[in-house]
Motif scaffolding. Structure first.
Motif, short mmCIF file in Angstrom:
data_model
loop_
_atom_site.label_atom_id
_atom_site.label_comp_id
_atom_site.label_asym_id
_atom_site.label_seq_id
_atom_site.Cartn_x
_atom_site.Cartn_y
_atom_site.Cartn_z
N ALA A 71 0.88 -1.16 0.02
CA ALA A 71 -0.02 0.02 0.02
C ALA A 71 0.81 1.29 -0.28
O ALA A 71 0.62 2.23 -0.65
CB ALA A 71 -0.82 0.03 1.28
N VAL A 72 2.18 1.35 0.87
CA VAL A 72 2.90 2.39 0.80
C VAL A 72 3.26 2.60 -0.72
O VAL A 72 3.46 3.63 -1.15
CB VAL A 72 4.25 2.06 1.75
N HIS A 73 3.96 1.60 -1.45
CA HIS A 73 4.48 1.57 -2.88
C HIS A 73 3.02 2.20 -3.73
O HIS A 73 3.32 3.00 -4.42
CB HIS A 73 4.76 0.40 -3.32
N PRO A 104 -7.14 7.46 -2.00
CA PRO A 104 -7.70 5.97 -1.36
C PRO A 104 -6.60 5.17 -0.93
O PRO A 104 -6.80 4.29 -0.31
CB PRO A 104 -8.35 5.66 -2.81
N ARG A 105 -5.61 5.08 -1.61
CA ARG A 105 -4.29 4.06 -1.43
C ARG A 105 -3.79 4.43 0.19
O ARG A 105 -3.51 3.95 1.06
CB ARG A 105 -3.17 4.21 -2.24
N ALA A 106 -3.81 5.76 0.63
CA ALA A 106 -3.48 6.38 2.04
C ALA A 106 -4.29 5.81 2.71
O ALA A 106 -4.12 5.56 3.90
CB ALA A 106 -3.35 7.98 1.85
N GLY A 107 -5.55 6.01 2.57
CA GLY A 107 -6.74 5.42 3.42
C GLY A 107 -6.61 3.93 3.67
O GLY A 107 -6.63 3.47 4.86
N GLU A 108 -6.27 3.12 2.69
CA GLU A 108 -5.91 1.91 2.62
C GLU A 108 -5.03 1.70 3.56
O GLU A 108 -4.79 0.51 4.40
CB GLU A 108 -5.80 1.18 1.43
N LEU A 109 -3.85 2.32 3.44
CA LEU A 109 -2.58 2.18 4.32
C LEU A 109 -2.99 2.28 5.74
O LEU A 109 -2.57 1.49 6.39
CB LEU A 109 -1.50 2.94 3.78
N GLU A 110 -3.57 3.28 6.16
CA GLU A 110 -3.99 3.42 7.54
C GLU A 110 -4.82 2.33 8.11
O GLU A 110 -4.66 1.76 9.25
CB GLU A 110 -4.90 4.64 7.66
N ASP A 126 6.39 6.05 10.41
CA ASP A 126 7.25 6.90 9.80
C ASP A 126 6.76 7.14 8.15
O ASP A 126 6.36 7.93 7.49
CB ASP A 126 8.66 6.71 9.86
N CYS A 127 6.62 5.62 7.62
CA CYS A 127 6.24 5.67 6.10
C CYS A 127 4.90 6.14 6.16
O CYS A 127 4.74 6.92 4.98
CB CYS A 127 6.06 4.27 5.82
N ALA A 128 3.89 5.93 6.86
CA ALA A 128 2.66 6.26 6.88
C ALA A 128 2.56 7.93 6.80
O ALA A 128 1.85 8.73 5.98
CB ALA A 128 1.58 5.91 7.77
N ARG A 129 3.35 8.46 7.54
CA ARG A 129 3.39 9.93 7.62
C ARG A 129 3.88 10.55 6.50
O ARG A 129 3.36 11.63 6.03
CB ARG A 129 4.41 10.32 8.91
N GLU A 130 4.99 9.87 5.88
CA GLU A 130 5.62 10.64 4.83
C GLU A 130 4.60 10.03 3.54
O GLU A 130 4.54 11.50 2.50
CB GLU A 130 7.18 10.06 4.40
N VAL A 131 3.91 9.34 3.56
CA VAL A 131 3.01 8.75 2.32
C VAL A 131 1.85 9.94 2.55
O VAL A 131 1.24 10.30 1.49
CB VAL A 131 2.46 7.62 2.44
N ARG A 132 1.28 10.25 3.66
CA ARG A 132 0.27 11.28 3.85
C ARG A 132 0.70 12.65 3.38
O ARG A 132 0.07 13.40 2.56
CB ARG A 132 -0.12 11.31 5.32
N GLY A 133 1.96 13.10 3.55
CA GLY A 133 2.63 14.28 3.38
C GLY A 133 2.66 14.47 1.64
O GLY A 133 2.33 15.26 1.21
N LEU A 134 3.20 13.16 1.18
CA LEU A 134 3.33 13.14 -0.33
C LEU A 134 1.95 13.31 -1.13
O LEU A 134 1.87 14.00 -1.86
CB LEU A 134 4.07 11.85 -0.77
#
Length: 495
Positions: free
Chosen positions: A343-345, A365-371, A407-415
């Motif tokens: 999901a991060v990728h 949507p992928r960011a929501g899936e990651l959470e 950390d990955c989730a935080r960077e993904v949300r920012g991106l």
């Protein structure tokens, strides 16, 4: 319990809505002249409808709620008919247990219908219901579901403005390799043990042991998760019994204060369910004591028996997950972490394509899936980070994995936020950064579908959002590289 994050006060609003919906359901049952057992049945039906139905869309929630009587009323009918035939009653309940757990393979709807069917059987044992009471029980369930639905989908539809995140699909497999299939056998074995041992403790209240064994398996997927949940259930029950001795017993079933405290307990159940299973069980136990007080059968010995039956159910669950088709924490955790990394990728790739000029690419949507997936990872790793876990090396590795995934989730949300800016555009440096992220990802999970976007040649440093995107990509690359150490080889070494 009180410091857990509650974005948008979602848990608070859902908890207040539950008090309103269940209160309305019970009030209507009483105004309709239904008996106290029928009103209690209606209140429990409303609670289950508001608590267990978790489809991601309001339409899906309404559809599942409409199906609850289809799953529950036949079970209610059979359970009352078999009340005086213990052997057949017990065998039928175990069949309901197996089917109810097996149905979880069909996602949130199967999960909710399975729980509702089980609890209708449980309710008949709790109230010692007989066939002559069925008309009132039917009316109470129908009236309460209508009342709670009017509140949930009409007067206070919280999900219409704050949609529920899509629940991750269950882990897949074929035959006994599917976790939900294994859990169906495990839960049935645990409930069979609880049923037998519980009846040795009490011929009247044995069903508490079965209920404990059942609920320990709800929302768990591995041996470690189930054991931790069993410990937390016993802890919550013990503290709830102490509170019951101090609160429920002195009331002697007085209607007005009991009603107020039941409402407080309902609020506590809903508000603490997500952050703390122990606190949720505390409120469930207090509410059960208050209901027994209303029925006129509450005494200190009954609360002590409740604790003993809870211990029997927890023991049954522990034996089942250890001996019947065990699902190791290691196996489940590996698969959830892998899905979270994919999901991060996926989110990173969608954000990069969006910044490259693809208007159709949407990382949100992928960011929501990651959470949602990270929630399942935290649950899977809970046994390893538990304070009572003596294996400190595994505990530290598990904590490191959780911290780096966060950390990955935080960077993904920012991106994703940068990509959502309509003024953001592509910078040639993003291509190289995305490729480095992809390389780090491949070192963890192997080849991943979709690559970095084609490079757009342009002067670096002059494109809106590019600098921010690069910061997030560099942070994501760092977290993925550091994840390689705790994830090296077998993720948790057979935990």
């Amino acid at each position: 319990m009180f410091m857990a994050p509650d974005p948008g006060l979602f848990r608070l609003r859902v908890s207040l809505r539950a008090v309103l919906g269940i209160g309305l359901a019970v009030t209507l049952c009483q105004l309709a002249g239904l008996s106290l057992p029928a009103s209690i049945t209606g209140g429990l039906a409303a609670l289950l409808a508001l608590f267990t139905v978790g489809d991601p869309t309001v339409r899906g929630q309404a559809g599942t709620t409409a199906l609850l009587p289809v799953a529950g009323l036949p079970v209610l009918t059979v359970a009352t008919a078999l009340h005086e035939v213990p052997t057949l009653r017990d065998a039928t309940w175990l069949a309901v247990v197996f089917i109810g757990v097996y149905a979880r393979r069909y996602g949130p709807r199967g999960h909710a219908l399975g729980i509702f069917a089980f609890m209708m059987f449980f309710t008949t044992q709790f109230l010692h219901a007989v066939p002559g009471q069925l008309p009132q029980l039917y009316a109470a369930v129908a009236l309460s579901l209508a009342a709670s639905s009017a509140v949930r989908f009409g007067a206070w539809c919280v999900e219409r403005r704050s949609p529920l995140p899509a629940a991750p699909l269950p882990l897949v497999g074929r035959g006994l390799a599917r976790p939900t299939t294994r859990q169906a056998f495990q839960a049935t074995a645990a409930c069979a043990f609880a049923l037998t041992a519980g009846q040795l403790l009490s011929h009247d209240r044995w069903y508490w042991a079965v209920g404990t064994a059942w609920w320990i398996f709800v929302n768990t997927a591995s041996r470690g998760e189930t054991l931790v949940r069993g410990f937390r259930r016993v802890l919550g029950t013990l503290t709830g019994i102490v509170a019951g001795l101090l609160i429920a017993v002195p009331l002697h079933g007085a209607p007005a204060p009991t009603a107020v405290l039941v409402a407080v307990s309902v609020f506590g159940i809903f508000y603490t369910a997500a952050p703390s299973y122990s606190w949720m069980m505390f409120f469930v136990t207090v509410m059960a004591g208050l209901l027994y007080g209303l029925l006129g059968v509450l005494h200190p010995g009954l609360l002590g028996l409740r604790l003993a039956e809870t211990g029997v159910g927890a023991l049954g669950a522990a034996l089942a997950v250890a001996l019947v088709l065990p699902i190791t924490t290691h196996t489940v955790t590996d698969r959830w972490i892998e899905r979270a990394l994919h999901a991060v990728h996926g989110c990173t790739s969608a954000a990069a394509r969006r910044l490259a000029g693809d208007a159709q690419a949407d990382p949100a949507p992928r960011a929501g899936e990651l959470e949602a997936l990270l929630g399942r990872v935290r649950m899977a790793l809970a046994p390893l980070v538990h304070p009572l876990n003596p294996m400190w090396q595994r505990k530290e590795r598990a904590r490191a994995i959780l911290a780096l995934l966060d950390d990955c989730a935080r960077e993904v949300r920012g991106l994703a936020a940068v990509a959502a800016d309509p003024d953001a555009s592509h910078d040639a440096r993003l291509t190289a950064a995305c490729r480095r992220v992809e390389t780090a990802m491949e070192s963890l999970v192997g080849a991943v579908p979709g690559g970095a976007p084609a490079a757009h040649h342009g002067a670096p440093g002059h494109h809106p959002g590019a600098e921010q995107a690069l910061v997030h990509l560099h942070g994501l690359e760092r977290a993925l590289v550091e994840l390689a150490t705790p994830l090296r080889g077998s993720l948790l070494l057979g935990a």
